[in-house]
Design a protein around this motif. Structure first.
Motif, PDB file in Angstrom:
ATOM      1  N   ASP A   1      -1.722 -23.279 -42.535  1.00 18.69           N
ATOM      2  CA  ASP A   1      -0.483 -24.049 -42.212  1.00 18.69           C
ATOM      3  C   ASP A   1      -0.346 -25.249 -43.069  1.00 18.69           C
ATOM      4  N   ARG A   2       1.075 -25.688 -43.158  1.00 16.78           N
ATOM      5  CA  ARG A   2       1.260 -26.951 -44.078  1.00 16.78           C
ATOM      6  C   ARG A   2       1.324 -28.291 -43.063  1.00 16.78           C
ATOM      7  N   ILE A   3       0.812 -29.100 -43.534  1.00 17.36           N
ATOM      8  CA  ILE A   3       0.626 -30.420 -42.820  1.00 17.36           C
ATOM      9  C   ILE A   3       1.248 -31.607 -43.716  1.00 17.36           C
ATOM     10  N   ALA A   4       1.991 -32.485 -42.968  1.00 14.51           N
ATOM     11  CA  ALA A   4       2.378 -33.425 -43.707  1.00 14.51           C
ATOM     12  C   ALA A   4       1.401 -34.771 -44.075  1.00 14.51           C
ATOM     13  N   VAL A   5       1.402 -35.374 -45.014  1.00 14.46           N
ATOM     14  CA  VAL A   5       0.668 -36.555 -45.334  1.00 14.46           C
ATOM     15  C   VAL A   5       1.536 -37.510 -45.815  1.00 14.46           C
ATOM     16  N   ILE A   6       1.728 -38.502 -44.977  1.00 16.57           N
ATOM     17  CA  ILE A   6       2.650 -39.745 -45.051  1.00 16.57           C
ATOM     18  C   ILE A   6       2.140 -40.951 -45.107  1.00 16.57           C
ATOM     19  N   SER A   7       2.706 -41.863 -45.640  1.00 16.62           N
ATOM     20  CA  SER A   7       2.257 -43.391 -45.657  1.00 16.62           C
ATOM     21  C   SER A   7       3.255 -44.217 -44.684  1.00 16.62           C
ATOM     22  N   PRO A   8       3.059 -44.284 -43.597  1.00 19.47           N
ATOM     23  CA  PRO A   8       3.907 -45.051 -42.622  1.00 19.47           C
ATOM     24  C   PRO A   8       3.715 -46.744 -42.941  1.00 19.47           C
ATOM     25  N   SER A   9       2.571 -46.924 -43.237  1.00 21.28           N
ATOM     26  CA  SER A   9       2.150 -48.336 -43.560  1.00 21.28           C
ATOM     27  C   SER A   9       2.304 -48.763 -45.039  1.00 21.28           C
ATOM     28  N   ALA A  10       1.209 -48.461 -45.798  1.00 27.54           N
ATOM     29  CA  ALA A  10       1.092 -48.832 -47.239  1.00 27.54           C
ATOM     30  C   ALA A  10       0.909 -47.727 -47.912  1.00 27.54           C
ATOM     31  N   GLY A  11       1.430 -47.613 -49.163  1.00 31.45           N
ATOM     32  CA  GLY A  11       1.399 -46.596 -50.018  1.00 31.45           C
ATOM     33  C   GLY A  11       0.182 -46.700 -51.162  1.00 31.45           C
TER      34      GLY A  11
ATOM     35  N   ALA B   1      -1.733 -39.398 -41.310  1.00 30.57           N
ATOM     36  CA  ALA B   1      -1.510 -40.733 -42.403  1.00 30.57           C
ATOM     37  C   ALA B   1      -2.524 -41.018 -43.546  1.00 30.57           C
ATOM     38  N   SER B   2      -2.094 -41.274 -44.605  1.00 26.35           N
ATOM     39  CA  SER B   2      -3.177 -41.411 -45.797  1.00 26.35           C
ATOM     40  C   SER B   2      -3.995 -42.825 -45.351  1.00 26.35           C
ATOM     41  N   ILE B   3      -3.449 -43.635 -44.750  1.00 24.44           N
ATOM     42  CA  ILE B   3      -4.286 -44.974 -44.602  1.00 24.44           C
ATOM     43  C   ILE B   3      -3.360 -45.980 -43.460  1.00 24.44           C
ATOM     44  N   GLY B   4      -4.013 -47.016 -43.396  1.00 23.68           N
ATOM     45  CA  GLY B   4      -3.093 -48.178 -42.530  1.00 23.68           C
ATOM     46  C   GLY B   4      -2.525 -49.118 -43.570  1.00 23.68           C
ATOM     47  N   GLY B   5      -2.541 -50.334 -42.895  1.00 24.04           N
ATOM     48  CA  GLY B   5      -1.730 -51.131 -43.651  1.00 24.04           C
ATOM     49  C   GLY B   5      -1.458 -52.457 -42.802  1.00 24.04           C
ATOM     50  N   ASP B   6      -0.284 -53.131 -42.956  1.00 23.29           N
ATOM     51  CA  ASP B   6      -0.158 -54.220 -42.041  1.00 23.29           C
ATOM     52  C   ASP B   6       1.433 -54.522 -41.538  1.00 23.29           C
ATOM     53  N   ASP B   7       2.319 -53.698 -41.748  1.00 22.34           N
ATOM     54  CA  ASP B   7       3.560 -54.029 -41.536  1.00 22.34           C
ATOM     55  C   ASP B   7       4.355 -52.753 -40.669  1.00 22.34           C
ATOM     56  N   GLN B   8       3.604 -51.783 -40.389  1.00 19.14           N
ATOM     57  CA  GLN B   8       4.206 -50.435 -39.578  1.00 19.14           C
ATOM     58  C   GLN B   8       5.083 -50.941 -38.470  1.00 19.14           C
ATOM     59  N   ILE B   9       5.022 -52.044 -37.902  1.00 18.17           N
ATOM     60  CA  ILE B   9       5.748 -52.569 -36.902  1.00 18.17           C
ATOM     61  C   ILE B   9       7.114 -52.662 -37.275  1.00 18.17           C
ATOM     62  N   THR B  10       7.354 -53.031 -38.441  1.00 16.27           N
ATOM     63  CA  THR B  10       8.808 -53.180 -38.885  1.00 16.27           C
ATOM     64  C   THR B  10       9.659 -51.554 -38.917  1.00 16.27           C
ATOM     65  N   VAL B  11       8.660 -50.475 -38.998  1.00 18.32           N
ATOM     66  CA  VAL B  11       9.305 -49.203 -38.985  1.00 18.32           C
ATOM     67  C   VAL B  11       9.566 -48.786 -37.917  1.00 18.32           C
ATOM     68  N   LEU B  12       8.983 -49.290 -36.598  1.00 20.10           N
ATOM     69  CA  LEU B  12       9.467 -48.789 -35.230  1.00 20.10           C
ATOM     70  C   LEU B  12      10.792 -48.687 -34.760  1.00 20.10           C
ATOM     71  N   PRO B  13      11.474 -49.771 -35.024  1.00 21.16           N
ATOM     72  CA  PRO B  13      13.052 -49.870 -34.611  1.00 21.16           C
ATOM     73  C   PRO B  13      13.969 -48.816 -35.227  1.00 21.16           C
ATOM     74  N   LEU B  14      13.280 -48.251 -36.472  1.00 23.06           N
ATOM     75  CA  LEU B  14      14.306 -47.483 -37.272  1.00 23.06           C
ATOM     76  C   LEU B  14      13.788 -46.086 -36.843  1.00 23.06           C
ATOM     77  N   LEU B  15      12.900 -45.713 -35.903  1.00 21.35           N
ATOM     78  CA  LEU B  15      12.632 -44.338 -35.655  1.00 21.35           C
ATOM     79  C   LEU B  15      13.564 -43.749 -34.599  1.00 21.35           C
TER      80      LEU B  15
END
Length: 348
Positions: free
Chosen positions: A14-24, A82-96
Motif C-alpha cells: 500500500d501507499r502511505i503518506a509521509v508528511i511534516s506537520p511540524s518542521a520540514g 510524520a517525518s518528525i516533530g517540531g514546535d509549532d504544530q499548534i498553529t495548524v490545528l485551527p486550519l484543519l
C-alpha cells in the motif's frame, strides 16, 4: 463521550503518506529521512508518498494543513506517518477540516509535537498511534531498534492485543545527523533496568490520552483539543513523557500541578510516564548528571500525583517517549495496565 474507532490498517504494497506537520527537517537532514523511507519500502513493504511541505523548512501552517487534508482525502493512501516533530504544530490545528478527516479515517503515526494532531484525531473519533516517526525511529543509524521495529510492525498491520515489554537495552544520547560517520554503526546502548510500578494492586483498562508533557501544557494554555467536559477522560490511561528540551523537574511539577488544579489528573485510572530523555546537544549530561535529572523528574511526577491522585497506579520509565527504543501506543485506543502481573497490554 467521544465514540472512538480504529481505522482500517494498511497492507504490504500500500501507499502511505509521509508528511511534516511540524518542521520540514527532512530538507535539512536528508540522510536519516531517506534511510527511514528506504526501510518503509524494504522492511515493511510500503510505498511512501511525499507531500509539498514534507521537506520544506518554514512551510506555513496553511501549507502543512493542506498536506494533512490531501493525505487523508486520497483514497489510495492507507496510513499517514510524520517525518518528525517540531514546535509549532499548534498553529495548524485551527486550519484543519474535522469533517473531511473524520470522513476519511486512517492510522496516523507520530509523537512529540505531533501530540497536537494525536489529540485532534482522538476528538474526531479516530484512534491514532503515538510513536514511530520516519527520521528518528525508522531512520535510526545502523538498524532500527528491534523492539521499535516489532512494535511498529504490529501496530501497522495487525489488530488485537500486543504486550509492551521493558527495553532490554536502551539509549538517549544522540549523534550528529550532519556527520556521515553517524550512520556507520548503531548507537551505543546500555542495559535496561525495567519499569517502576507504584500502587500496582489492581488491573486498569481504558482509553489513552496525553502525549508529550510540554505539548499537553501548550494545548491547555491555548484551550485546544482538551475536552471541557472532563468526564471524557474518566477511567482512561494517561500517557506523559518529556522531550529533548529536557524541562526541569520544577517545570514538570508545575505543568502536572496545573493539570491537577484543572481536575485532569484525578480522572485517569492509571499513569504511564515515559522514560525521561536525559541528554541533548544543549545539555550533554554526564552519566551522573543524567541519573540525577531522571531522579528529580520522577520525584516531581510523584509529588504531583501524591497531591492530586495519590491512589492512581503509576508505571515509570515506560519506553514510549524520546528515548530508544520507542514502543508504539494507540492514542485513544485501549491500554490495559495489570499491576499484579506487572504487564502493559495495548490493543492495536
Amino acid at each position: 463521550m467521544t465514540t472512538l474507532s480504529y481505522p482500517p490498517k494498511p497492507s504490504p504494497g500500500d501507499r502511505i503518506a509521509v508528511i511534516s506537520p511540524s518542521a520540514g527537517l527532512p530538507g535539512l537532514f536528508p540522510r536519516p529521512y531517506e534511510l527511514g523511507l528506504e526501510r518503509l519500502r524494504k522492511e515493511y513493504g510500503l510505498e511512501p508518498v511525499e507531500y509539498p511541505a514534507t521537506r520544506r523548512m518554514g512551510a506555513t501552517p496553511r501549507e502543512r494543513a493542506d498536506d494533512i487534508h490531501a493525505a487523508f482525502a486520497d483514497p489510495d493512501i492507507k496510513a499517514v506517518v510524520a517525518s518528525i516533530g517540531g514546535d509549532d504544530q499548534i498553529t495548524v490545528l485551527p486550519l484543519l477540516d474535522r469533517e473531511l478527516i473524520a470522513a476519511n479515517p486512517k492510522p496516523f503515526f507520530g509523537m512529540s509535537d505531533n501530540t497536537n494532531l494525536l489529540a485532534f484525531l482522538r476528538n474526531t473519533g479516530i484512534v491514532s498511534y503515538h510513536g514511530a516517526g520516519v527520521m528518528c525511529e525508522l531512520g535510526r543509524p545502523g538498524a532500527m531498534h528491534p523492539q521499535t521495529a516489532e512494535s511498529l510492525r504490529a501496530a501497522l498491520f495487525t489488530s488485537g492485543e500486543y504486550e509492551l515489554k521493558p527495553a532490554e537495552r536502551w539509549n538517549d544520547v544522540d549523534r550528529d545527523w550532519a556527520d556521515p560517520a553517524t550512520f556507520d554503526a548503531e548507537p551505543e546502548t546500555r542495559p535496561g533496568a525495567g519499569w517502576t510500578w507504584l500502587n500496582a494492586d489492581r488491573v486498569v483498562e481504558g482509553r489513552s490520552w496525553g502525549g508529550c508533557l510540554e505539548i499537553v501544557g501548550w494545548l491547555l494554555m491555548a484551550d485546544r483539543e482538551v475536552a471541557h467536559d472532563l468526564t471524557e477522560y474518566d477511567g482512561g490511561v494517561l500517557l506523559l513523557e518529556t522531550s529533548e528540551d529536557m524541562p526541569s523537574a520544577t517545570e514538570v511539577f508545575w505543568t502536572m500541578r496545573n493539570m491537577g488544579e484543572r481536575g485532569l489528573l484525578q480522572r485517569f485510572a492509571a499513569l504511564l510516564m515515559g522514560r525521561p530523555k536525559t541528554w541533548s546537544f544543549k545539555h550533554p549530561n554526564s552519566p551522573q548528571e543524567a541519573a540525577r535529572y531522571a531522579a528529580e523528574q520522577r520525584e516531581a511526577v510523584l509529588r504531583a500525583m501524591r497531591t492530586y491522585a495519590p491512589d492512581t497506579p503509576i508505571v515509570l520509565d515506560v519506553d514510549f517517549g524520546h528515548t530508544d527504543p520507542q514502543l508504539v501506543i494507540p492514542y485513544g485506543g485501549t491500554v490495559r495496565v495489570d499491576g499484579p502481573a506487572r504487564r502493559i497490554t495495548v490493543t492495536y
